[in-house]
Design a protein around this motif. Structure first.
Motif, PDB file in Angstrom:
ATOM      1  N   ALA A  41       6.127  -1.713   7.743  1.00  0.00           N
ATOM      2  CA  ALA A  41       6.276  -3.151   7.518  1.00  0.00           C
ATOM      3  C   ALA A  41       4.957  -3.864   7.785  1.00  0.00           C
ATOM      4  CB  ALA A  41       7.362  -3.712   8.429  1.00  0.00           C
ATOM      5  N   GLY A  42       4.600  -4.769   6.886  1.00  0.00           N
ATOM      6  CA  GLY A  42       3.399  -5.560   7.075  1.00  0.00           C
ATOM      7  C   GLY A  42       3.635  -6.701   8.053  1.00  0.00           C
ATOM      8  N   PHE A  43       2.575  -7.397   8.379  1.00  0.00           N
ATOM      9  CA  PHE A  43       2.705  -8.536   9.275  1.00  0.00           C
ATOM     10  C   PHE A  43       3.704  -9.539   8.701  1.00  0.00           C
ATOM     11  CE2 PHE A  43      -1.027  -6.707  11.025  1.00  0.00           C
ATOM     12  CZ  PHE A  43      -1.176  -7.229  12.309  1.00  0.00           C
ATOM     13  N   PRO A  44       4.587 -10.080   9.536  1.00  0.00           N
ATOM     14  CA  PRO A  44       5.593 -11.013   9.024  1.00  0.00           C
ATOM     15  C   PRO A  44       4.967 -12.331   8.579  1.00  0.00           C
ATOM     16  CG  PRO A  44       5.670 -10.945  11.421  1.00  0.00           C
ATOM     17  CD  PRO A  44       4.706  -9.857  10.991  1.00  0.00           C
ATOM     18  N   LEU A  73      -2.610  -7.234   5.788  1.00  0.00           N
ATOM     19  CA  LEU A  73      -3.192  -8.543   6.097  1.00  0.00           C
ATOM     20  C   LEU A  73      -3.880  -9.134   4.877  1.00  0.00           C
ATOM     21  CD1 LEU A  73      -4.896  -8.546   9.625  1.00  0.00           C
ATOM     22  CD2 LEU A  73      -2.833  -9.734   8.898  1.00  0.00           C
ATOM     23  N   ALA A  74      -4.625  -8.317   4.167  1.00  0.00           N
ATOM     24  CA  ALA A  74      -5.394  -8.812   3.017  1.00  0.00           C
ATOM     25  C   ALA A  74      -4.484  -9.484   1.995  1.00  0.00           C
ATOM     26  CB  ALA A  74      -6.165  -7.659   2.375  1.00  0.00           C
ATOM     27  N   ARG A  75      -3.336  -8.852   1.694  1.00  0.00           N
ATOM     28  CA  ARG A  75      -2.417  -9.449   0.721  1.00  0.00           C
ATOM     29  C   ARG A  75      -1.857 -10.777   1.207  1.00  0.00           C
ATOM     30  NH1 ARG A  75      -1.358  -4.433  -0.353  1.00  0.00           N
ATOM     31  NH2 ARG A  75       0.163  -4.216   1.332  1.00  0.00           N
ATOM     32  N   GLY A  76      -1.553 -10.840   2.498  1.00  0.00           N
ATOM     33  CA  GLY A  76      -1.017 -12.082   3.033  1.00  0.00           C
ATOM     34  C   GLY A  76      -1.975 -13.244   2.867  1.00  0.00           C
ATOM     35  N   ARG A  83     -10.040 -15.838  -1.005  1.00  0.00           N
ATOM     36  CA  ARG A  83     -10.755 -14.757  -1.688  1.00  0.00           C
ATOM     37  C   ARG A  83     -11.016 -13.672  -0.639  1.00  0.00           C
ATOM     38  NH1 ARG A  83     -14.359 -17.692  -3.504  1.00  0.00           N
ATOM     39  NH2 ARG A  83     -16.244 -17.118  -2.391  1.00  0.00           N
ATOM     40  N   VAL A  84     -10.354 -12.524  -0.789  1.00  0.00           N
ATOM     41  CA  VAL A  84     -10.293 -11.525   0.275  1.00  0.00           C
ATOM     42  C   VAL A  84     -10.976 -10.238  -0.148  1.00  0.00           C
ATOM     43  CG1 VAL A  84      -8.785 -10.299   1.882  1.00  0.00           C
ATOM     44  CG2 VAL A  84      -8.064 -12.521   0.962  1.00  0.00           C
ATOM     45  N   LEU A 100      -0.067  -1.656  -4.302  1.00  0.00           N
ATOM     46  CA  LEU A 100       0.822  -2.681  -3.761  1.00  0.00           C
ATOM     47  C   LEU A 100       0.395  -4.079  -4.206  1.00  0.00           C
ATOM     48  CD1 LEU A 100       1.223  -1.188  -0.180  1.00  0.00           C
ATOM     49  CD2 LEU A 100       2.991  -1.312  -1.937  1.00  0.00           C
ATOM     50  N   ASP A 101      -0.910  -4.288  -4.332  1.00  0.00           N
ATOM     51  CA  ASP A 101      -1.398  -5.581  -4.823  1.00  0.00           C
ATOM     52  C   ASP A 101      -0.914  -5.841  -6.243  1.00  0.00           C
ATOM     53  OD1 ASP A 101      -2.697  -5.872  -2.432  1.00  0.00           O
ATOM     54  OD2 ASP A 101      -4.718  -5.668  -3.242  1.00  0.00           O
TER      55      ASP A 101
END
Length: 279
Positions: A41-44, A73-76, A83-84, A100-101
């Protein structure tokens, strides 16, 4: 073996850094890339909302996420219009992050590299983040490099989203199984709080240092929890396939016997330390 309910000597102070460094030499997260991307699970969303509430995003357009892994984190941040750039040494994890992106509909610029030798010029980013990875780095070198690539006034965040081995929980029982399968594992008994990290930021020259935490329960199906644990440093990233299979048989038997209800409501803690580069 550490018995259920016990803690390592360093647990209340955070991870045993020297032991983690020794253990880390045998860990290859590239072997876990598929499970890592599917089950971990990614960061909520509450993390990003609370961080935004501190004013951390004010004036932030460019973010570097070091140790990005599968880009949680990057996706969030990308979903919030930043711009990540995501950096990680493991190509398999970066490939999983890009997949996933695409499914999420965001774009992150992924680069292969290490936090100790960032391949970017001075003052290149408004913010640098490190999620679930600071303990794997040469922390002093990573902090110095982070400081270098931030613009004056830039913001640094070291964040964690950790399971909690509360007494009687599925986490406590699972950690006991990991230790039986992998006695070299050093990362059990944690509290999700890392008192050393603010000192790393201060030593590198950061100011306005703060910490924050909150607890959540993360739901997992039995299959999801087994996948999550396979993706951990103590199992598939450091055990051979046969030992991993034997471990999973034991975990499934434990779940069926003692934690049969689904979903499992797994206790977690979100914690972060932040600081600013003066200027």
């Amino acid at each position: 073996m550490i018995q259920p309910g016990a803690r390592t000597a360093s647990a209340d102070r955070g991870p045993n850094i020297e032991a983690t460094a020794r253990f880390g030499a045998q860990v290859d997260f590239g072997r876990t890339a598929s499970d890592y991307g599917t089950f971990r699970a990614g960061f909520p969303e509450a993390f990003f909302d609370r961080l935004a509430g501190t004013g951390a995003f004010s004036g932030v357009a460019t973010i570097l996420d070091v140790g990005t892994g599968t880009g949680t984190l990057a996706r969030g941040f990308a979903r919030r219009g930043m711009r990540v750039t995501g950096l990680d040494p493991a190509p398999a994890l970066l490939d999983e992050a890009a997949r996933l992106d695409r499914e999420t509909g965001v774009t992150v610029d992924y680069r292969q590299g290490t936090a100790e030798s960032l391949p970017f010029p001075d003052a290149a980013f408004d913010m640098v983040t490190a999620g679930q990875c600071w303990h794997w780095f040469d922390r002093a070198q990573a902090a110095a490099e982070t400081f270098r690539v931030l613009r004056p006034g830039g913001f640094m965040v070291i964040a964690h989203f950790d399971w909690l081995p509360l007494r009687g929980s599925v986490v406590e029982a699972t950690e006991g199984l990991i230790l039986e399968a992998n006695p070299a594992w050093t990362m059990g008994g944690g509290t999700g709080i890392y008192p050393q990290w603010p000192g790393d930021l201060a030593d590198a020259g950061f100011t306005d240092i703060e910490t924050c935490s909150f607890d959540v329960t993360q739901p997992y199906s039995h299959d999801g929890w087994c996948g999550r644990i396979r993706a951990s440093a103590g199992v598939r990233a450091s055990l051979d396939p046969a030992a991993t299979d034997r471990f999973e048989e034991g975990l499934r038997a434990l779940l069926a016997a003692d934690f049969s209800a689904e979903p499992l409501l797994v206790p977690h803690r979100v914690w972060w330390a932040s600081g600013r580069k003066p200027g």
